[in-house]
Design an enzyme around this catalytic site. Structure first.
Site, mmCIF file in Angstrom:
data_model
loop_
_atom_site.group_PDB
_atom_site.id
_atom_site.type_symbol
_atom_site.label_atom_id
_atom_site.label_comp_id
_atom_site.label_asym_id
_atom_site.label_seq_id
_atom_site.Cartn_x
_atom_site.Cartn_y
_atom_site.Cartn_z
ATOM 1 N N ASP A 82 5.962 7.800 -1.138
ATOM 2 C CA ASP A 82 5.710 6.361 -1.210
ATOM 3 C C ASP A 82 4.210 6.081 -1.317
ATOM 4 O O ASP A 82 3.408 6.644 -0.565
ATOM 5 C CB ASP A 82 6.289 5.704 0.050
ATOM 6 C CG ASP A 82 6.374 4.196 -0.036
ATOM 7 O OD1 ASP A 82 6.426 3.659 -1.156
ATOM 8 O OD2 ASP A 82 6.409 3.545 1.034
ATOM 9 N N HIS A 180 3.500 -6.475 2.342
ATOM 10 C CA HIS A 180 3.711 -5.418 3.327
ATOM 11 C C HIS A 180 3.431 -5.961 4.725
ATOM 12 O O HIS A 180 2.482 -6.704 4.933
ATOM 13 C CB HIS A 180 2.795 -4.226 3.039
ATOM 14 C CG HIS A 180 3.127 -3.524 1.755
ATOM 15 N ND1 HIS A 180 2.231 -3.393 0.719
ATOM 16 C CD2 HIS A 180 4.274 -2.921 1.340
ATOM 17 C CE1 HIS A 180 2.803 -2.729 -0.275
ATOM 18 N NE2 HIS A 180 4.039 -2.433 0.072
ATOM 19 N N HIS A 208 9.385 -4.070 -2.693
ATOM 20 C CA HIS A 208 8.566 -3.621 -1.570
ATOM 21 C C HIS A 208 8.365 -4.793 -0.610
ATOM 22 O O HIS A 208 8.531 -5.952 -0.970
ATOM 23 C CB HIS A 208 7.205 -3.131 -2.064
ATOM 24 C CG HIS A 208 7.232 -1.760 -2.652
ATOM 25 N ND1 HIS A 208 6.490 -0.718 -2.145
ATOM 26 C CD2 HIS A 208 7.926 -1.245 -3.699
ATOM 27 C CE1 HIS A 208 6.714 0.370 -2.859
ATOM 28 N NE2 HIS A 208 7.580 0.076 -3.814
ATOM 29 N N ALA A 210 10.089 -5.615 2.164
ATOM 30 C CA ALA A 210 11.331 -6.315 2.511
ATOM 31 C C ALA A 210 11.497 -6.543 4.009
ATOM 32 O O ALA A 210 12.402 -7.275 4.420
ATOM 33 C CB ALA A 210 12.535 -5.549 1.970
ATOM 34 N N THR A 233 8.140 -1.696 8.271
ATOM 35 C CA THR A 233 7.598 -2.327 9.479
ATOM 36 C C THR A 233 8.673 -2.660 10.502
ATOM 37 O O THR A 233 8.493 -2.427 11.709
ATOM 38 C CB THR A 233 6.819 -3.595 9.105
ATOM 39 O OG1 THR A 233 5.793 -3.249 8.165
ATOM 40 C CG2 THR A 233 6.182 -4.223 10.331
#
EC number: 4.1.2.40
Length: 286
Positions: A82, A180, A208, A210, A233
């Site tokens: 990633d 993010h 990305h 999400a 996260t």
């Protein structure tokens, strides 16, 4: 069972109208927690590691863990690089067995991004390794990199079409309003932009950022063509919060078999919810 390329998972998801969840991993406990749920729910899964992950634990060790757990839980899985930023780093890790990589050149101008991604695609495709790239740029904090709101920009549909044609990339991460990390207010997702990208881009699309996005928003992006949903996260917050609570109740506690299990169980609830949101349950035959 084995570690496979994400393209096989994403092709099925795209053909059948669901998304494959991609969960960021950090150690044996996070891998085990995720796979316990995926095995139970028979969901395909992508386990993602950032460069920061592999500073904490070597790729070879993560790869060995994933291989062992794939056999234990009798399910294929994809181990994904990633937000990697160099061909040399990706080349080394692909030679170590990885079959899925994201090359992130989103901070470069369009032409430089294309050049970098094309070099990675040319190498990876010779190794049966799928490649994800990003066009547009998400704000927030990912790994050790912070992108402020002023530096973030959304994906242009026509540029996305050109980008895919020029690079031959297997999947495309698009910037449509997510970020993010966590949100200070409900994110504004540009669903129309996503629909326009889907009209002109054939490859699987990736969401990305999400974590903390309302479930109904994520479901809508899947309806509009997203086939890979990244979650990081929320997993860390659930794990850390549960461990902190355990120590608050057990200030003299010191046995990782207990407090790590509490963290894993909290993480599992997030994984379970994301699988339901993605519609990926029961997509692996028993």
């Amino acid at each position: 069972m084995s570690i496979i390329s994400t393209k096989y998972l994403l092709q099925d998801a795209q053909a059948n109208g669901y998304a494959v969840p991609a969960f960021n991993i950090h150690n044996a406990e996070t891998i085990q927690a995720i796979l316990e749920v995926c095995s139970e729910m028979r969901s395909p899964v992508i386990l993602a590691g950032t460069p920061g992950t592999f500073k904490h634990i070597a790729l070879e060790e993560i790869y060995a863990l994933c291989s062992a757990y794939s056999t234990t839980y009798n399910m294929p899985l994809a181990l994904h690089l990633d937000h990697h930023e160099s061909l040399d780093d990706i080349r080394r890790k692909v030679h170590a067995g990885v079959r899925s990589a994201m090359i992130d050149g989103s901070h470069f101008p369009f032409d430089e991004n294309v050049k970098l991604v094309k070099s990675v695609v040319d190498f990876c495709h010779s190794q049966d390794c799928s490649v994800e790239a990003e066009l547009g740029r998400l704000g927030g904090v990912e790994d050790d990199m912070s992108v402020d709101a002023e530096s973030a920009f959304l994906t242009d549909p026509q540029e996305a079409k050109r980008f895919v044609e020029l690079t031959g990339v297997d999947s495309l991460a698009v910037a449509i309003g997510t970020a993010h990390g966590l949100y200070s207010k409900t994110p504004k997702i540009d669903f129309q932009r996503l629909a326009e990208i889907r009209e002109v881009v054939d490859v699987p699309l990736v969401l990305h950022g999400a974590s903390d996005v309302p479930d109904e928003f994520v479901r809508r992006t899947i309806e509009l063509g997203v086939t890979k949903v990244n979650v990081a996260t929320e997993l860390k917050i659930a794990f850390a919060g549960a461990v902190k609570a355990w120590f608050a109740e057990n200030p003299q506690g010191n046995d990782p078999r207990y407090y790590m299990r509490v963290g894993m169980d909290a993480m599992k609830e997030v994984v379970r919810n994301k699988i339901n949101v993605c519609g990926s349950a029961n997509r692996i035959s028993a």
